[in-house]
Design an enzyme around this catalytic site. Structure first.
Site, PDB file in Angstrom:
ATOM      1  N   CYS A 118     -66.817  14.785  56.038  1.00 28.83           N
ATOM      2  CA  CYS A 118     -65.708  13.855  56.300  1.00 28.83           C
ATOM      3  C   CYS A 118     -65.150  13.986  57.708  1.00 28.83           C
ATOM      4  O   CYS A 118     -64.343  13.169  58.137  1.00 28.83           O
ATOM      5  CB  CYS A 118     -64.616  14.067  55.266  1.00 28.83           C
ATOM      6  SG  CYS A 118     -65.236  13.860  53.605  1.00 28.83           S
ATOM      7  N   HIS A 260     -58.431  10.923  57.747  1.00 28.24           N
ATOM      8  CA  HIS A 260     -59.522  10.774  56.785  1.00 28.24           C
ATOM      9  C   HIS A 260     -58.913  10.403  55.430  1.00 28.24           C
ATOM     10  O   HIS A 260     -57.993  11.062  54.942  1.00 28.24           O
ATOM     11  CB  HIS A 260     -60.319  12.081  56.690  1.00 28.24           C
ATOM     12  CG  HIS A 260     -61.221  12.119  55.512  1.00 28.24           C
ATOM     13  ND1 HIS A 260     -62.084  11.098  55.215  1.00 28.24           N
ATOM     14  CD2 HIS A 260     -61.374  13.040  54.519  1.00 28.24           C
ATOM     15  CE1 HIS A 260     -62.738  11.386  54.101  1.00 28.24           C
ATOM     16  NE2 HIS A 260     -62.319  12.557  53.660  1.00 28.24           N
ATOM     17  N   ASN A 290     -62.588   7.783  48.809  1.00 30.14           N
ATOM     18  CA  ASN A 290     -62.974   8.642  49.930  1.00 30.14           C
ATOM     19  C   ASN A 290     -64.411   8.290  50.323  1.00 30.14           C
ATOM     20  O   ASN A 290     -65.349   8.583  49.575  1.00 30.14           O
ATOM     21  CB  ASN A 290     -62.868  10.106  49.477  1.00 30.14           C
ATOM     22  CG  ASN A 290     -63.346  11.091  50.525  1.00 30.14           C
ATOM     23  OD1 ASN A 290     -63.984  10.713  51.512  1.00 30.14           O
ATOM     24  ND2 ASN A 290     -63.051  12.365  50.313  1.00 30.14           N
TER      25      ASN A 290
HETATM   26  N1  ACO Z   1     -59.236  12.528  34.905  1.00 29.69           N
HETATM   27  C1  ACO Z   1     -58.418  13.156  34.055  1.00 29.69           C
HETATM   28  N2  ACO Z   1     -58.173  14.474  34.125  1.00 29.69           N
HETATM   29  C2  ACO Z   1     -58.771  15.162  35.094  1.00 29.69           C
HETATM   30  C3  ACO Z   1     -59.661  14.571  36.024  1.00 29.69           C
HETATM   31  C4  ACO Z   1     -59.875  13.191  35.896  1.00 29.69           C
HETATM   32  N3  ACO Z   1     -60.677  12.513  36.731  1.00 29.69           N
HETATM   33  N4  ACO Z   1     -60.093  15.503  36.880  1.00 29.69           N
HETATM   34  C5  ACO Z   1     -59.521  16.666  36.520  1.00 29.69           C
HETATM   35  N5  ACO Z   1     -58.728  16.452  35.430  1.00 29.69           N
HETATM   36  C6  ACO Z   1     -57.899  17.416  34.721  1.00 29.69           C
HETATM   37  C7  ACO Z   1     -58.371  18.839  34.897  1.00 29.69           C
HETATM   38  O1  ACO Z   1     -59.356  19.136  33.951  1.00 29.69           O
HETATM   39  C8  ACO Z   1     -57.091  19.587  34.685  1.00 29.69           C
HETATM   40  O2  ACO Z   1     -56.857  19.700  33.308  1.00 29.69           O
HETATM   41  P1  ACO Z   1     -56.250  21.062  32.697  1.00 29.69           P
HETATM   42  O3  ACO Z   1     -54.902  21.201  33.328  1.00 29.69           O
HETATM   43  O4  ACO Z   1     -56.229  20.773  31.241  1.00 29.69           O
HETATM   44  O5  ACO Z   1     -57.199  22.139  33.101  1.00 29.69           O
HETATM   45  C9  ACO Z   1     -56.007  18.678  35.237  1.00 29.69           C
HETATM   46  O6  ACO Z   1     -56.586  17.372  35.269  1.00 29.69           O
HETATM   47  C10 ACO Z   1     -55.553  19.051  36.627  1.00 29.69           C
HETATM   48  O7  ACO Z   1     -56.712  19.211  37.442  1.00 29.69           O
HETATM   49  P2  ACO Z   1     -56.587  19.666  38.918  1.00 29.69           P
HETATM   50  O8  ACO Z   1     -57.956  19.877  39.490  1.00 29.69           O
HETATM   51  O9  ACO Z   1     -55.617  20.799  38.981  1.00 29.69           O
HETATM   52  O10 ACO Z   1     -55.927  18.382  39.573  1.00 29.69           O
HETATM   53  P3  ACO Z   1     -55.313  18.227  41.001  1.00 29.69           P
HETATM   54  O11 ACO Z   1     -53.904  17.822  40.897  1.00 29.69           O
HETATM   55  O12 ACO Z   1     -55.650  19.370  41.910  1.00 29.69           O
HETATM   56  O13 ACO Z   1     -56.073  16.939  41.531  1.00 29.69           O
HETATM   57  C11 ACO Z   1     -57.849  16.345  43.021  1.00 29.69           C
HETATM   58  C12 ACO Z   1     -57.471  16.979  41.690  1.00 29.69           C
HETATM   59  C13 ACO Z   1     -57.411  14.884  43.003  1.00 29.69           C
HETATM   60  C14 ACO Z   1     -59.350  16.422  43.207  1.00 29.69           C
HETATM   61  C15 ACO Z   1     -57.110  17.077  44.165  1.00 29.69           C
HETATM   62  O14 ACO Z   1     -57.277  18.468  44.030  1.00 29.69           O
HETATM   63  C16 ACO Z   1     -57.598  16.663  45.510  1.00 29.69           C
HETATM   64  O15 ACO Z   1     -57.458  15.518  45.928  1.00 29.69           O
HETATM   65  N6  ACO Z   1     -58.154  17.608  46.301  1.00 29.69           N
HETATM   66  C17 ACO Z   1     -58.656  17.318  47.593  1.00 29.69           C
HETATM   67  C18 ACO Z   1     -59.969  16.676  47.493  1.00 29.69           C
HETATM   68  C19 ACO Z   1     -60.427  16.208  48.855  1.00 29.69           C
HETATM   69  O16 ACO Z   1     -59.654  15.713  49.622  1.00 29.69           O
HETATM   70  N7  ACO Z   1     -61.661  16.394  49.158  1.00 29.69           N
HETATM   71  C20 ACO Z   1     -62.075  16.021  50.478  1.00 29.69           C
HETATM   72  C21 ACO Z   1     -63.466  15.847  50.426  1.00 29.69           C
HETATM   73  S1  ACO Z   1     -63.884  15.587  52.048  1.00 29.69           S
HETATM   74  C22 ACO Z   1     -65.533  15.884  52.276  1.00 29.69           C
HETATM   75  O17 ACO Z   1     -65.854  16.582  53.201  1.00 29.69           O
HETATM   76  C23 ACO Z   1     -66.541  15.246  51.365  1.00 29.69           C
END
Ligand code: ACO
Length: 333
Positions: A118, A260, A290
């Site tokens: 990214c 990004h 993304n």
């Molecule tokens: N739908 C429903 N529930 C979900 C989903 C989903 N799609 N995904 C995870 N959950 C659940 C989990 O299982 C968890 O349940 P639990 O509490 O029973 O264990 C709960 O939701 C919370 O999960 P978290 O992973 O803690 O959720 P979080 O608030 O951290 O959000 C997310 C997840 C959106 C991925 C966030 O962490 C994020 O945006 N992180 C950054 C990601 C990013 O920017 N990546 C960049 C990539 S760039 C590159 O180089 C490719």
């Protein structure tokens, strides 16, 4: 850092391309156990574009985005000296930039891929500006294109909901030193955290029957979302501040934040840390998710077409992602 700048560089055109098929959060909930409410509140994403069917590839998107940028300034593709294709999902591991070169007819251009997930577009813009500011080349096409739909695990709801496919392009041109528009940059890498976000190579468990050679394959995207989130919100504001400091500029001078497009919560948290109004965040991730290396040129192109960014505006562009890599460029539009 010592600068060897003998002339300036500016962005003279942009273009972008997206697949025709959109895929809503509701449709996503038919593939994995999720909901529109969960995805939208956690990420800001409503839908994304995916390369569905067999007929289009990441190269096709890159070519279309490039042609749109060239058309914007009626530039003959033979005037392009260099093409940098930022992608982590090429159609060919040896590189896809040469295919873009031939398909747009840029027969005088050198072309290579740059892999930095990214952050790829930011790193490519900086690379291009070096060739321009040292007087080596005059016109450079920088393309960010990714099709991570090909690389996500469609049974992993924590990653597959995030990504979309797209391409964005920018043409950079050298100019007089006094008209330089790429004012400063600040780049970083921390390989200690590469485990938080990867599409890792996996070796077969046994070697070739006659040779002691292990072959393998690339695995799906694996991500520790929480760690990536914390990293982005901590490091990106610091990078923007360092970049501004190098120019003796203040945060108040930023007209637009072009980050990004990973997650709307990350974008607002970065703006808040910098005390920048949310109104200065340019975002379209509700429509596209993304799109990795494509996200910055895609949102930039849209903002330019909509005349949101005006002449002389100060734009802080920052990318972050796998590597981990992150960085900022300050541009006077
Ligand atoms: N739908 C429903 N529930 C979900 C989903 C989903 N799609 N995904 C995870 N959950 C659940 C989990 O299982 C968890 O349940 P639990 O509490 O029973 O264990 C709960 O939701 C919370 O999960 P978290 O992973 O803690 O959720 P979080 O608030 O951290 O959000 C997310 C997840 C959106 C991925 C966030 O962490 C994020 O945006 N992180 C950054 C990601 C990013 O920017 N990546 C960049 C990539 S760039 C590159 O180089 C490719």
């Amino acid at each position: 850092m010592k600068s060897l700048m003998i002339q300036g560089a500016k962005i003279i055109a942009t273009g972008s391309a997206i697949p025709s098929s959109s895929f809503s959060n509701h449709e996503m909930s038919e593939v994995v156990n999720t909901s529109d409410e969960w995805i939208f509140t956690r990420t800001g994403i409503k839908e994304r574009r995916l390369l569905q069917g067999n007929d289009q590839s990441v190269v096709d998107l890159a070519v279309l985005a490039s042609k749109k940028a060239l058309n914007q300034v009626a530039m003959d593709p033979c005037q392009i000296d260099l093409i940098i294709l930022a992608t982590s999902s090429p159609h060919d591991l040896f590189g896809s930039a040469s295919k873009v070169q031939s398909q747009i007819g840029a027969f005088n251009a050198v072309a290579f891929d740059l892999t930095a997930a990214c952050s790829g577009f930011v790193l490519s813009l900086v690379t291009a500006s070096q060739f321009l500011q040292t007087g080596v080349y005059r016109n450079i096409l920088v393309v960010g294109a990714d099709a991570l739909s090909k690389w996500v695990d469609w049974s992993d709801r924590s990653t597959c909901i995030l990504f979309g496919d797209a391409a964005g392009a920018a043409i950079l041109q050298s100019c007089s030193f006094t008209h330089n528009a790429i004012l400063s940059f600040q780049l970083n890498t921390d390989g200690n955290y590469s485990k938080y976000l990867s599409m890792a190579y996996e070796q077969d468990i046994s070697p070739h029957p006659k040779l002691n050679i292990y072959q393998g394959y690339f695995k799906y995207i694996s991500m520790n979302g929480k760690e990536v989130y914390k990293f982005a919100v901590f490091q990106v504001p610091l990078s923007i501040l360092k970049c501004l400091n190098s120019l003796n500029m203040s945060v108040e001078e930023i007209d637009w934040l072009v980050l990004h497009q990973a997650n709307y919560r990350i974008l607002t948290a970065i703006a808040e840390k910098l005390s920048i109004s949310k109104n200065k965040i340019i975002s379209n991730l509700h429509k596209y998710g993304n799109t990795s290396a494509a996200s910055i040129p895609l949102v930039l192109d849209e903002a330019i077409q909509n005349k949101k960014i005006s002449h002389n505006d100060i734009v802080a562009i920052a990318g972050f992602g796998a590597g981990l890599t992150w960085g900022t460029i300050i541009v006077r539009w």
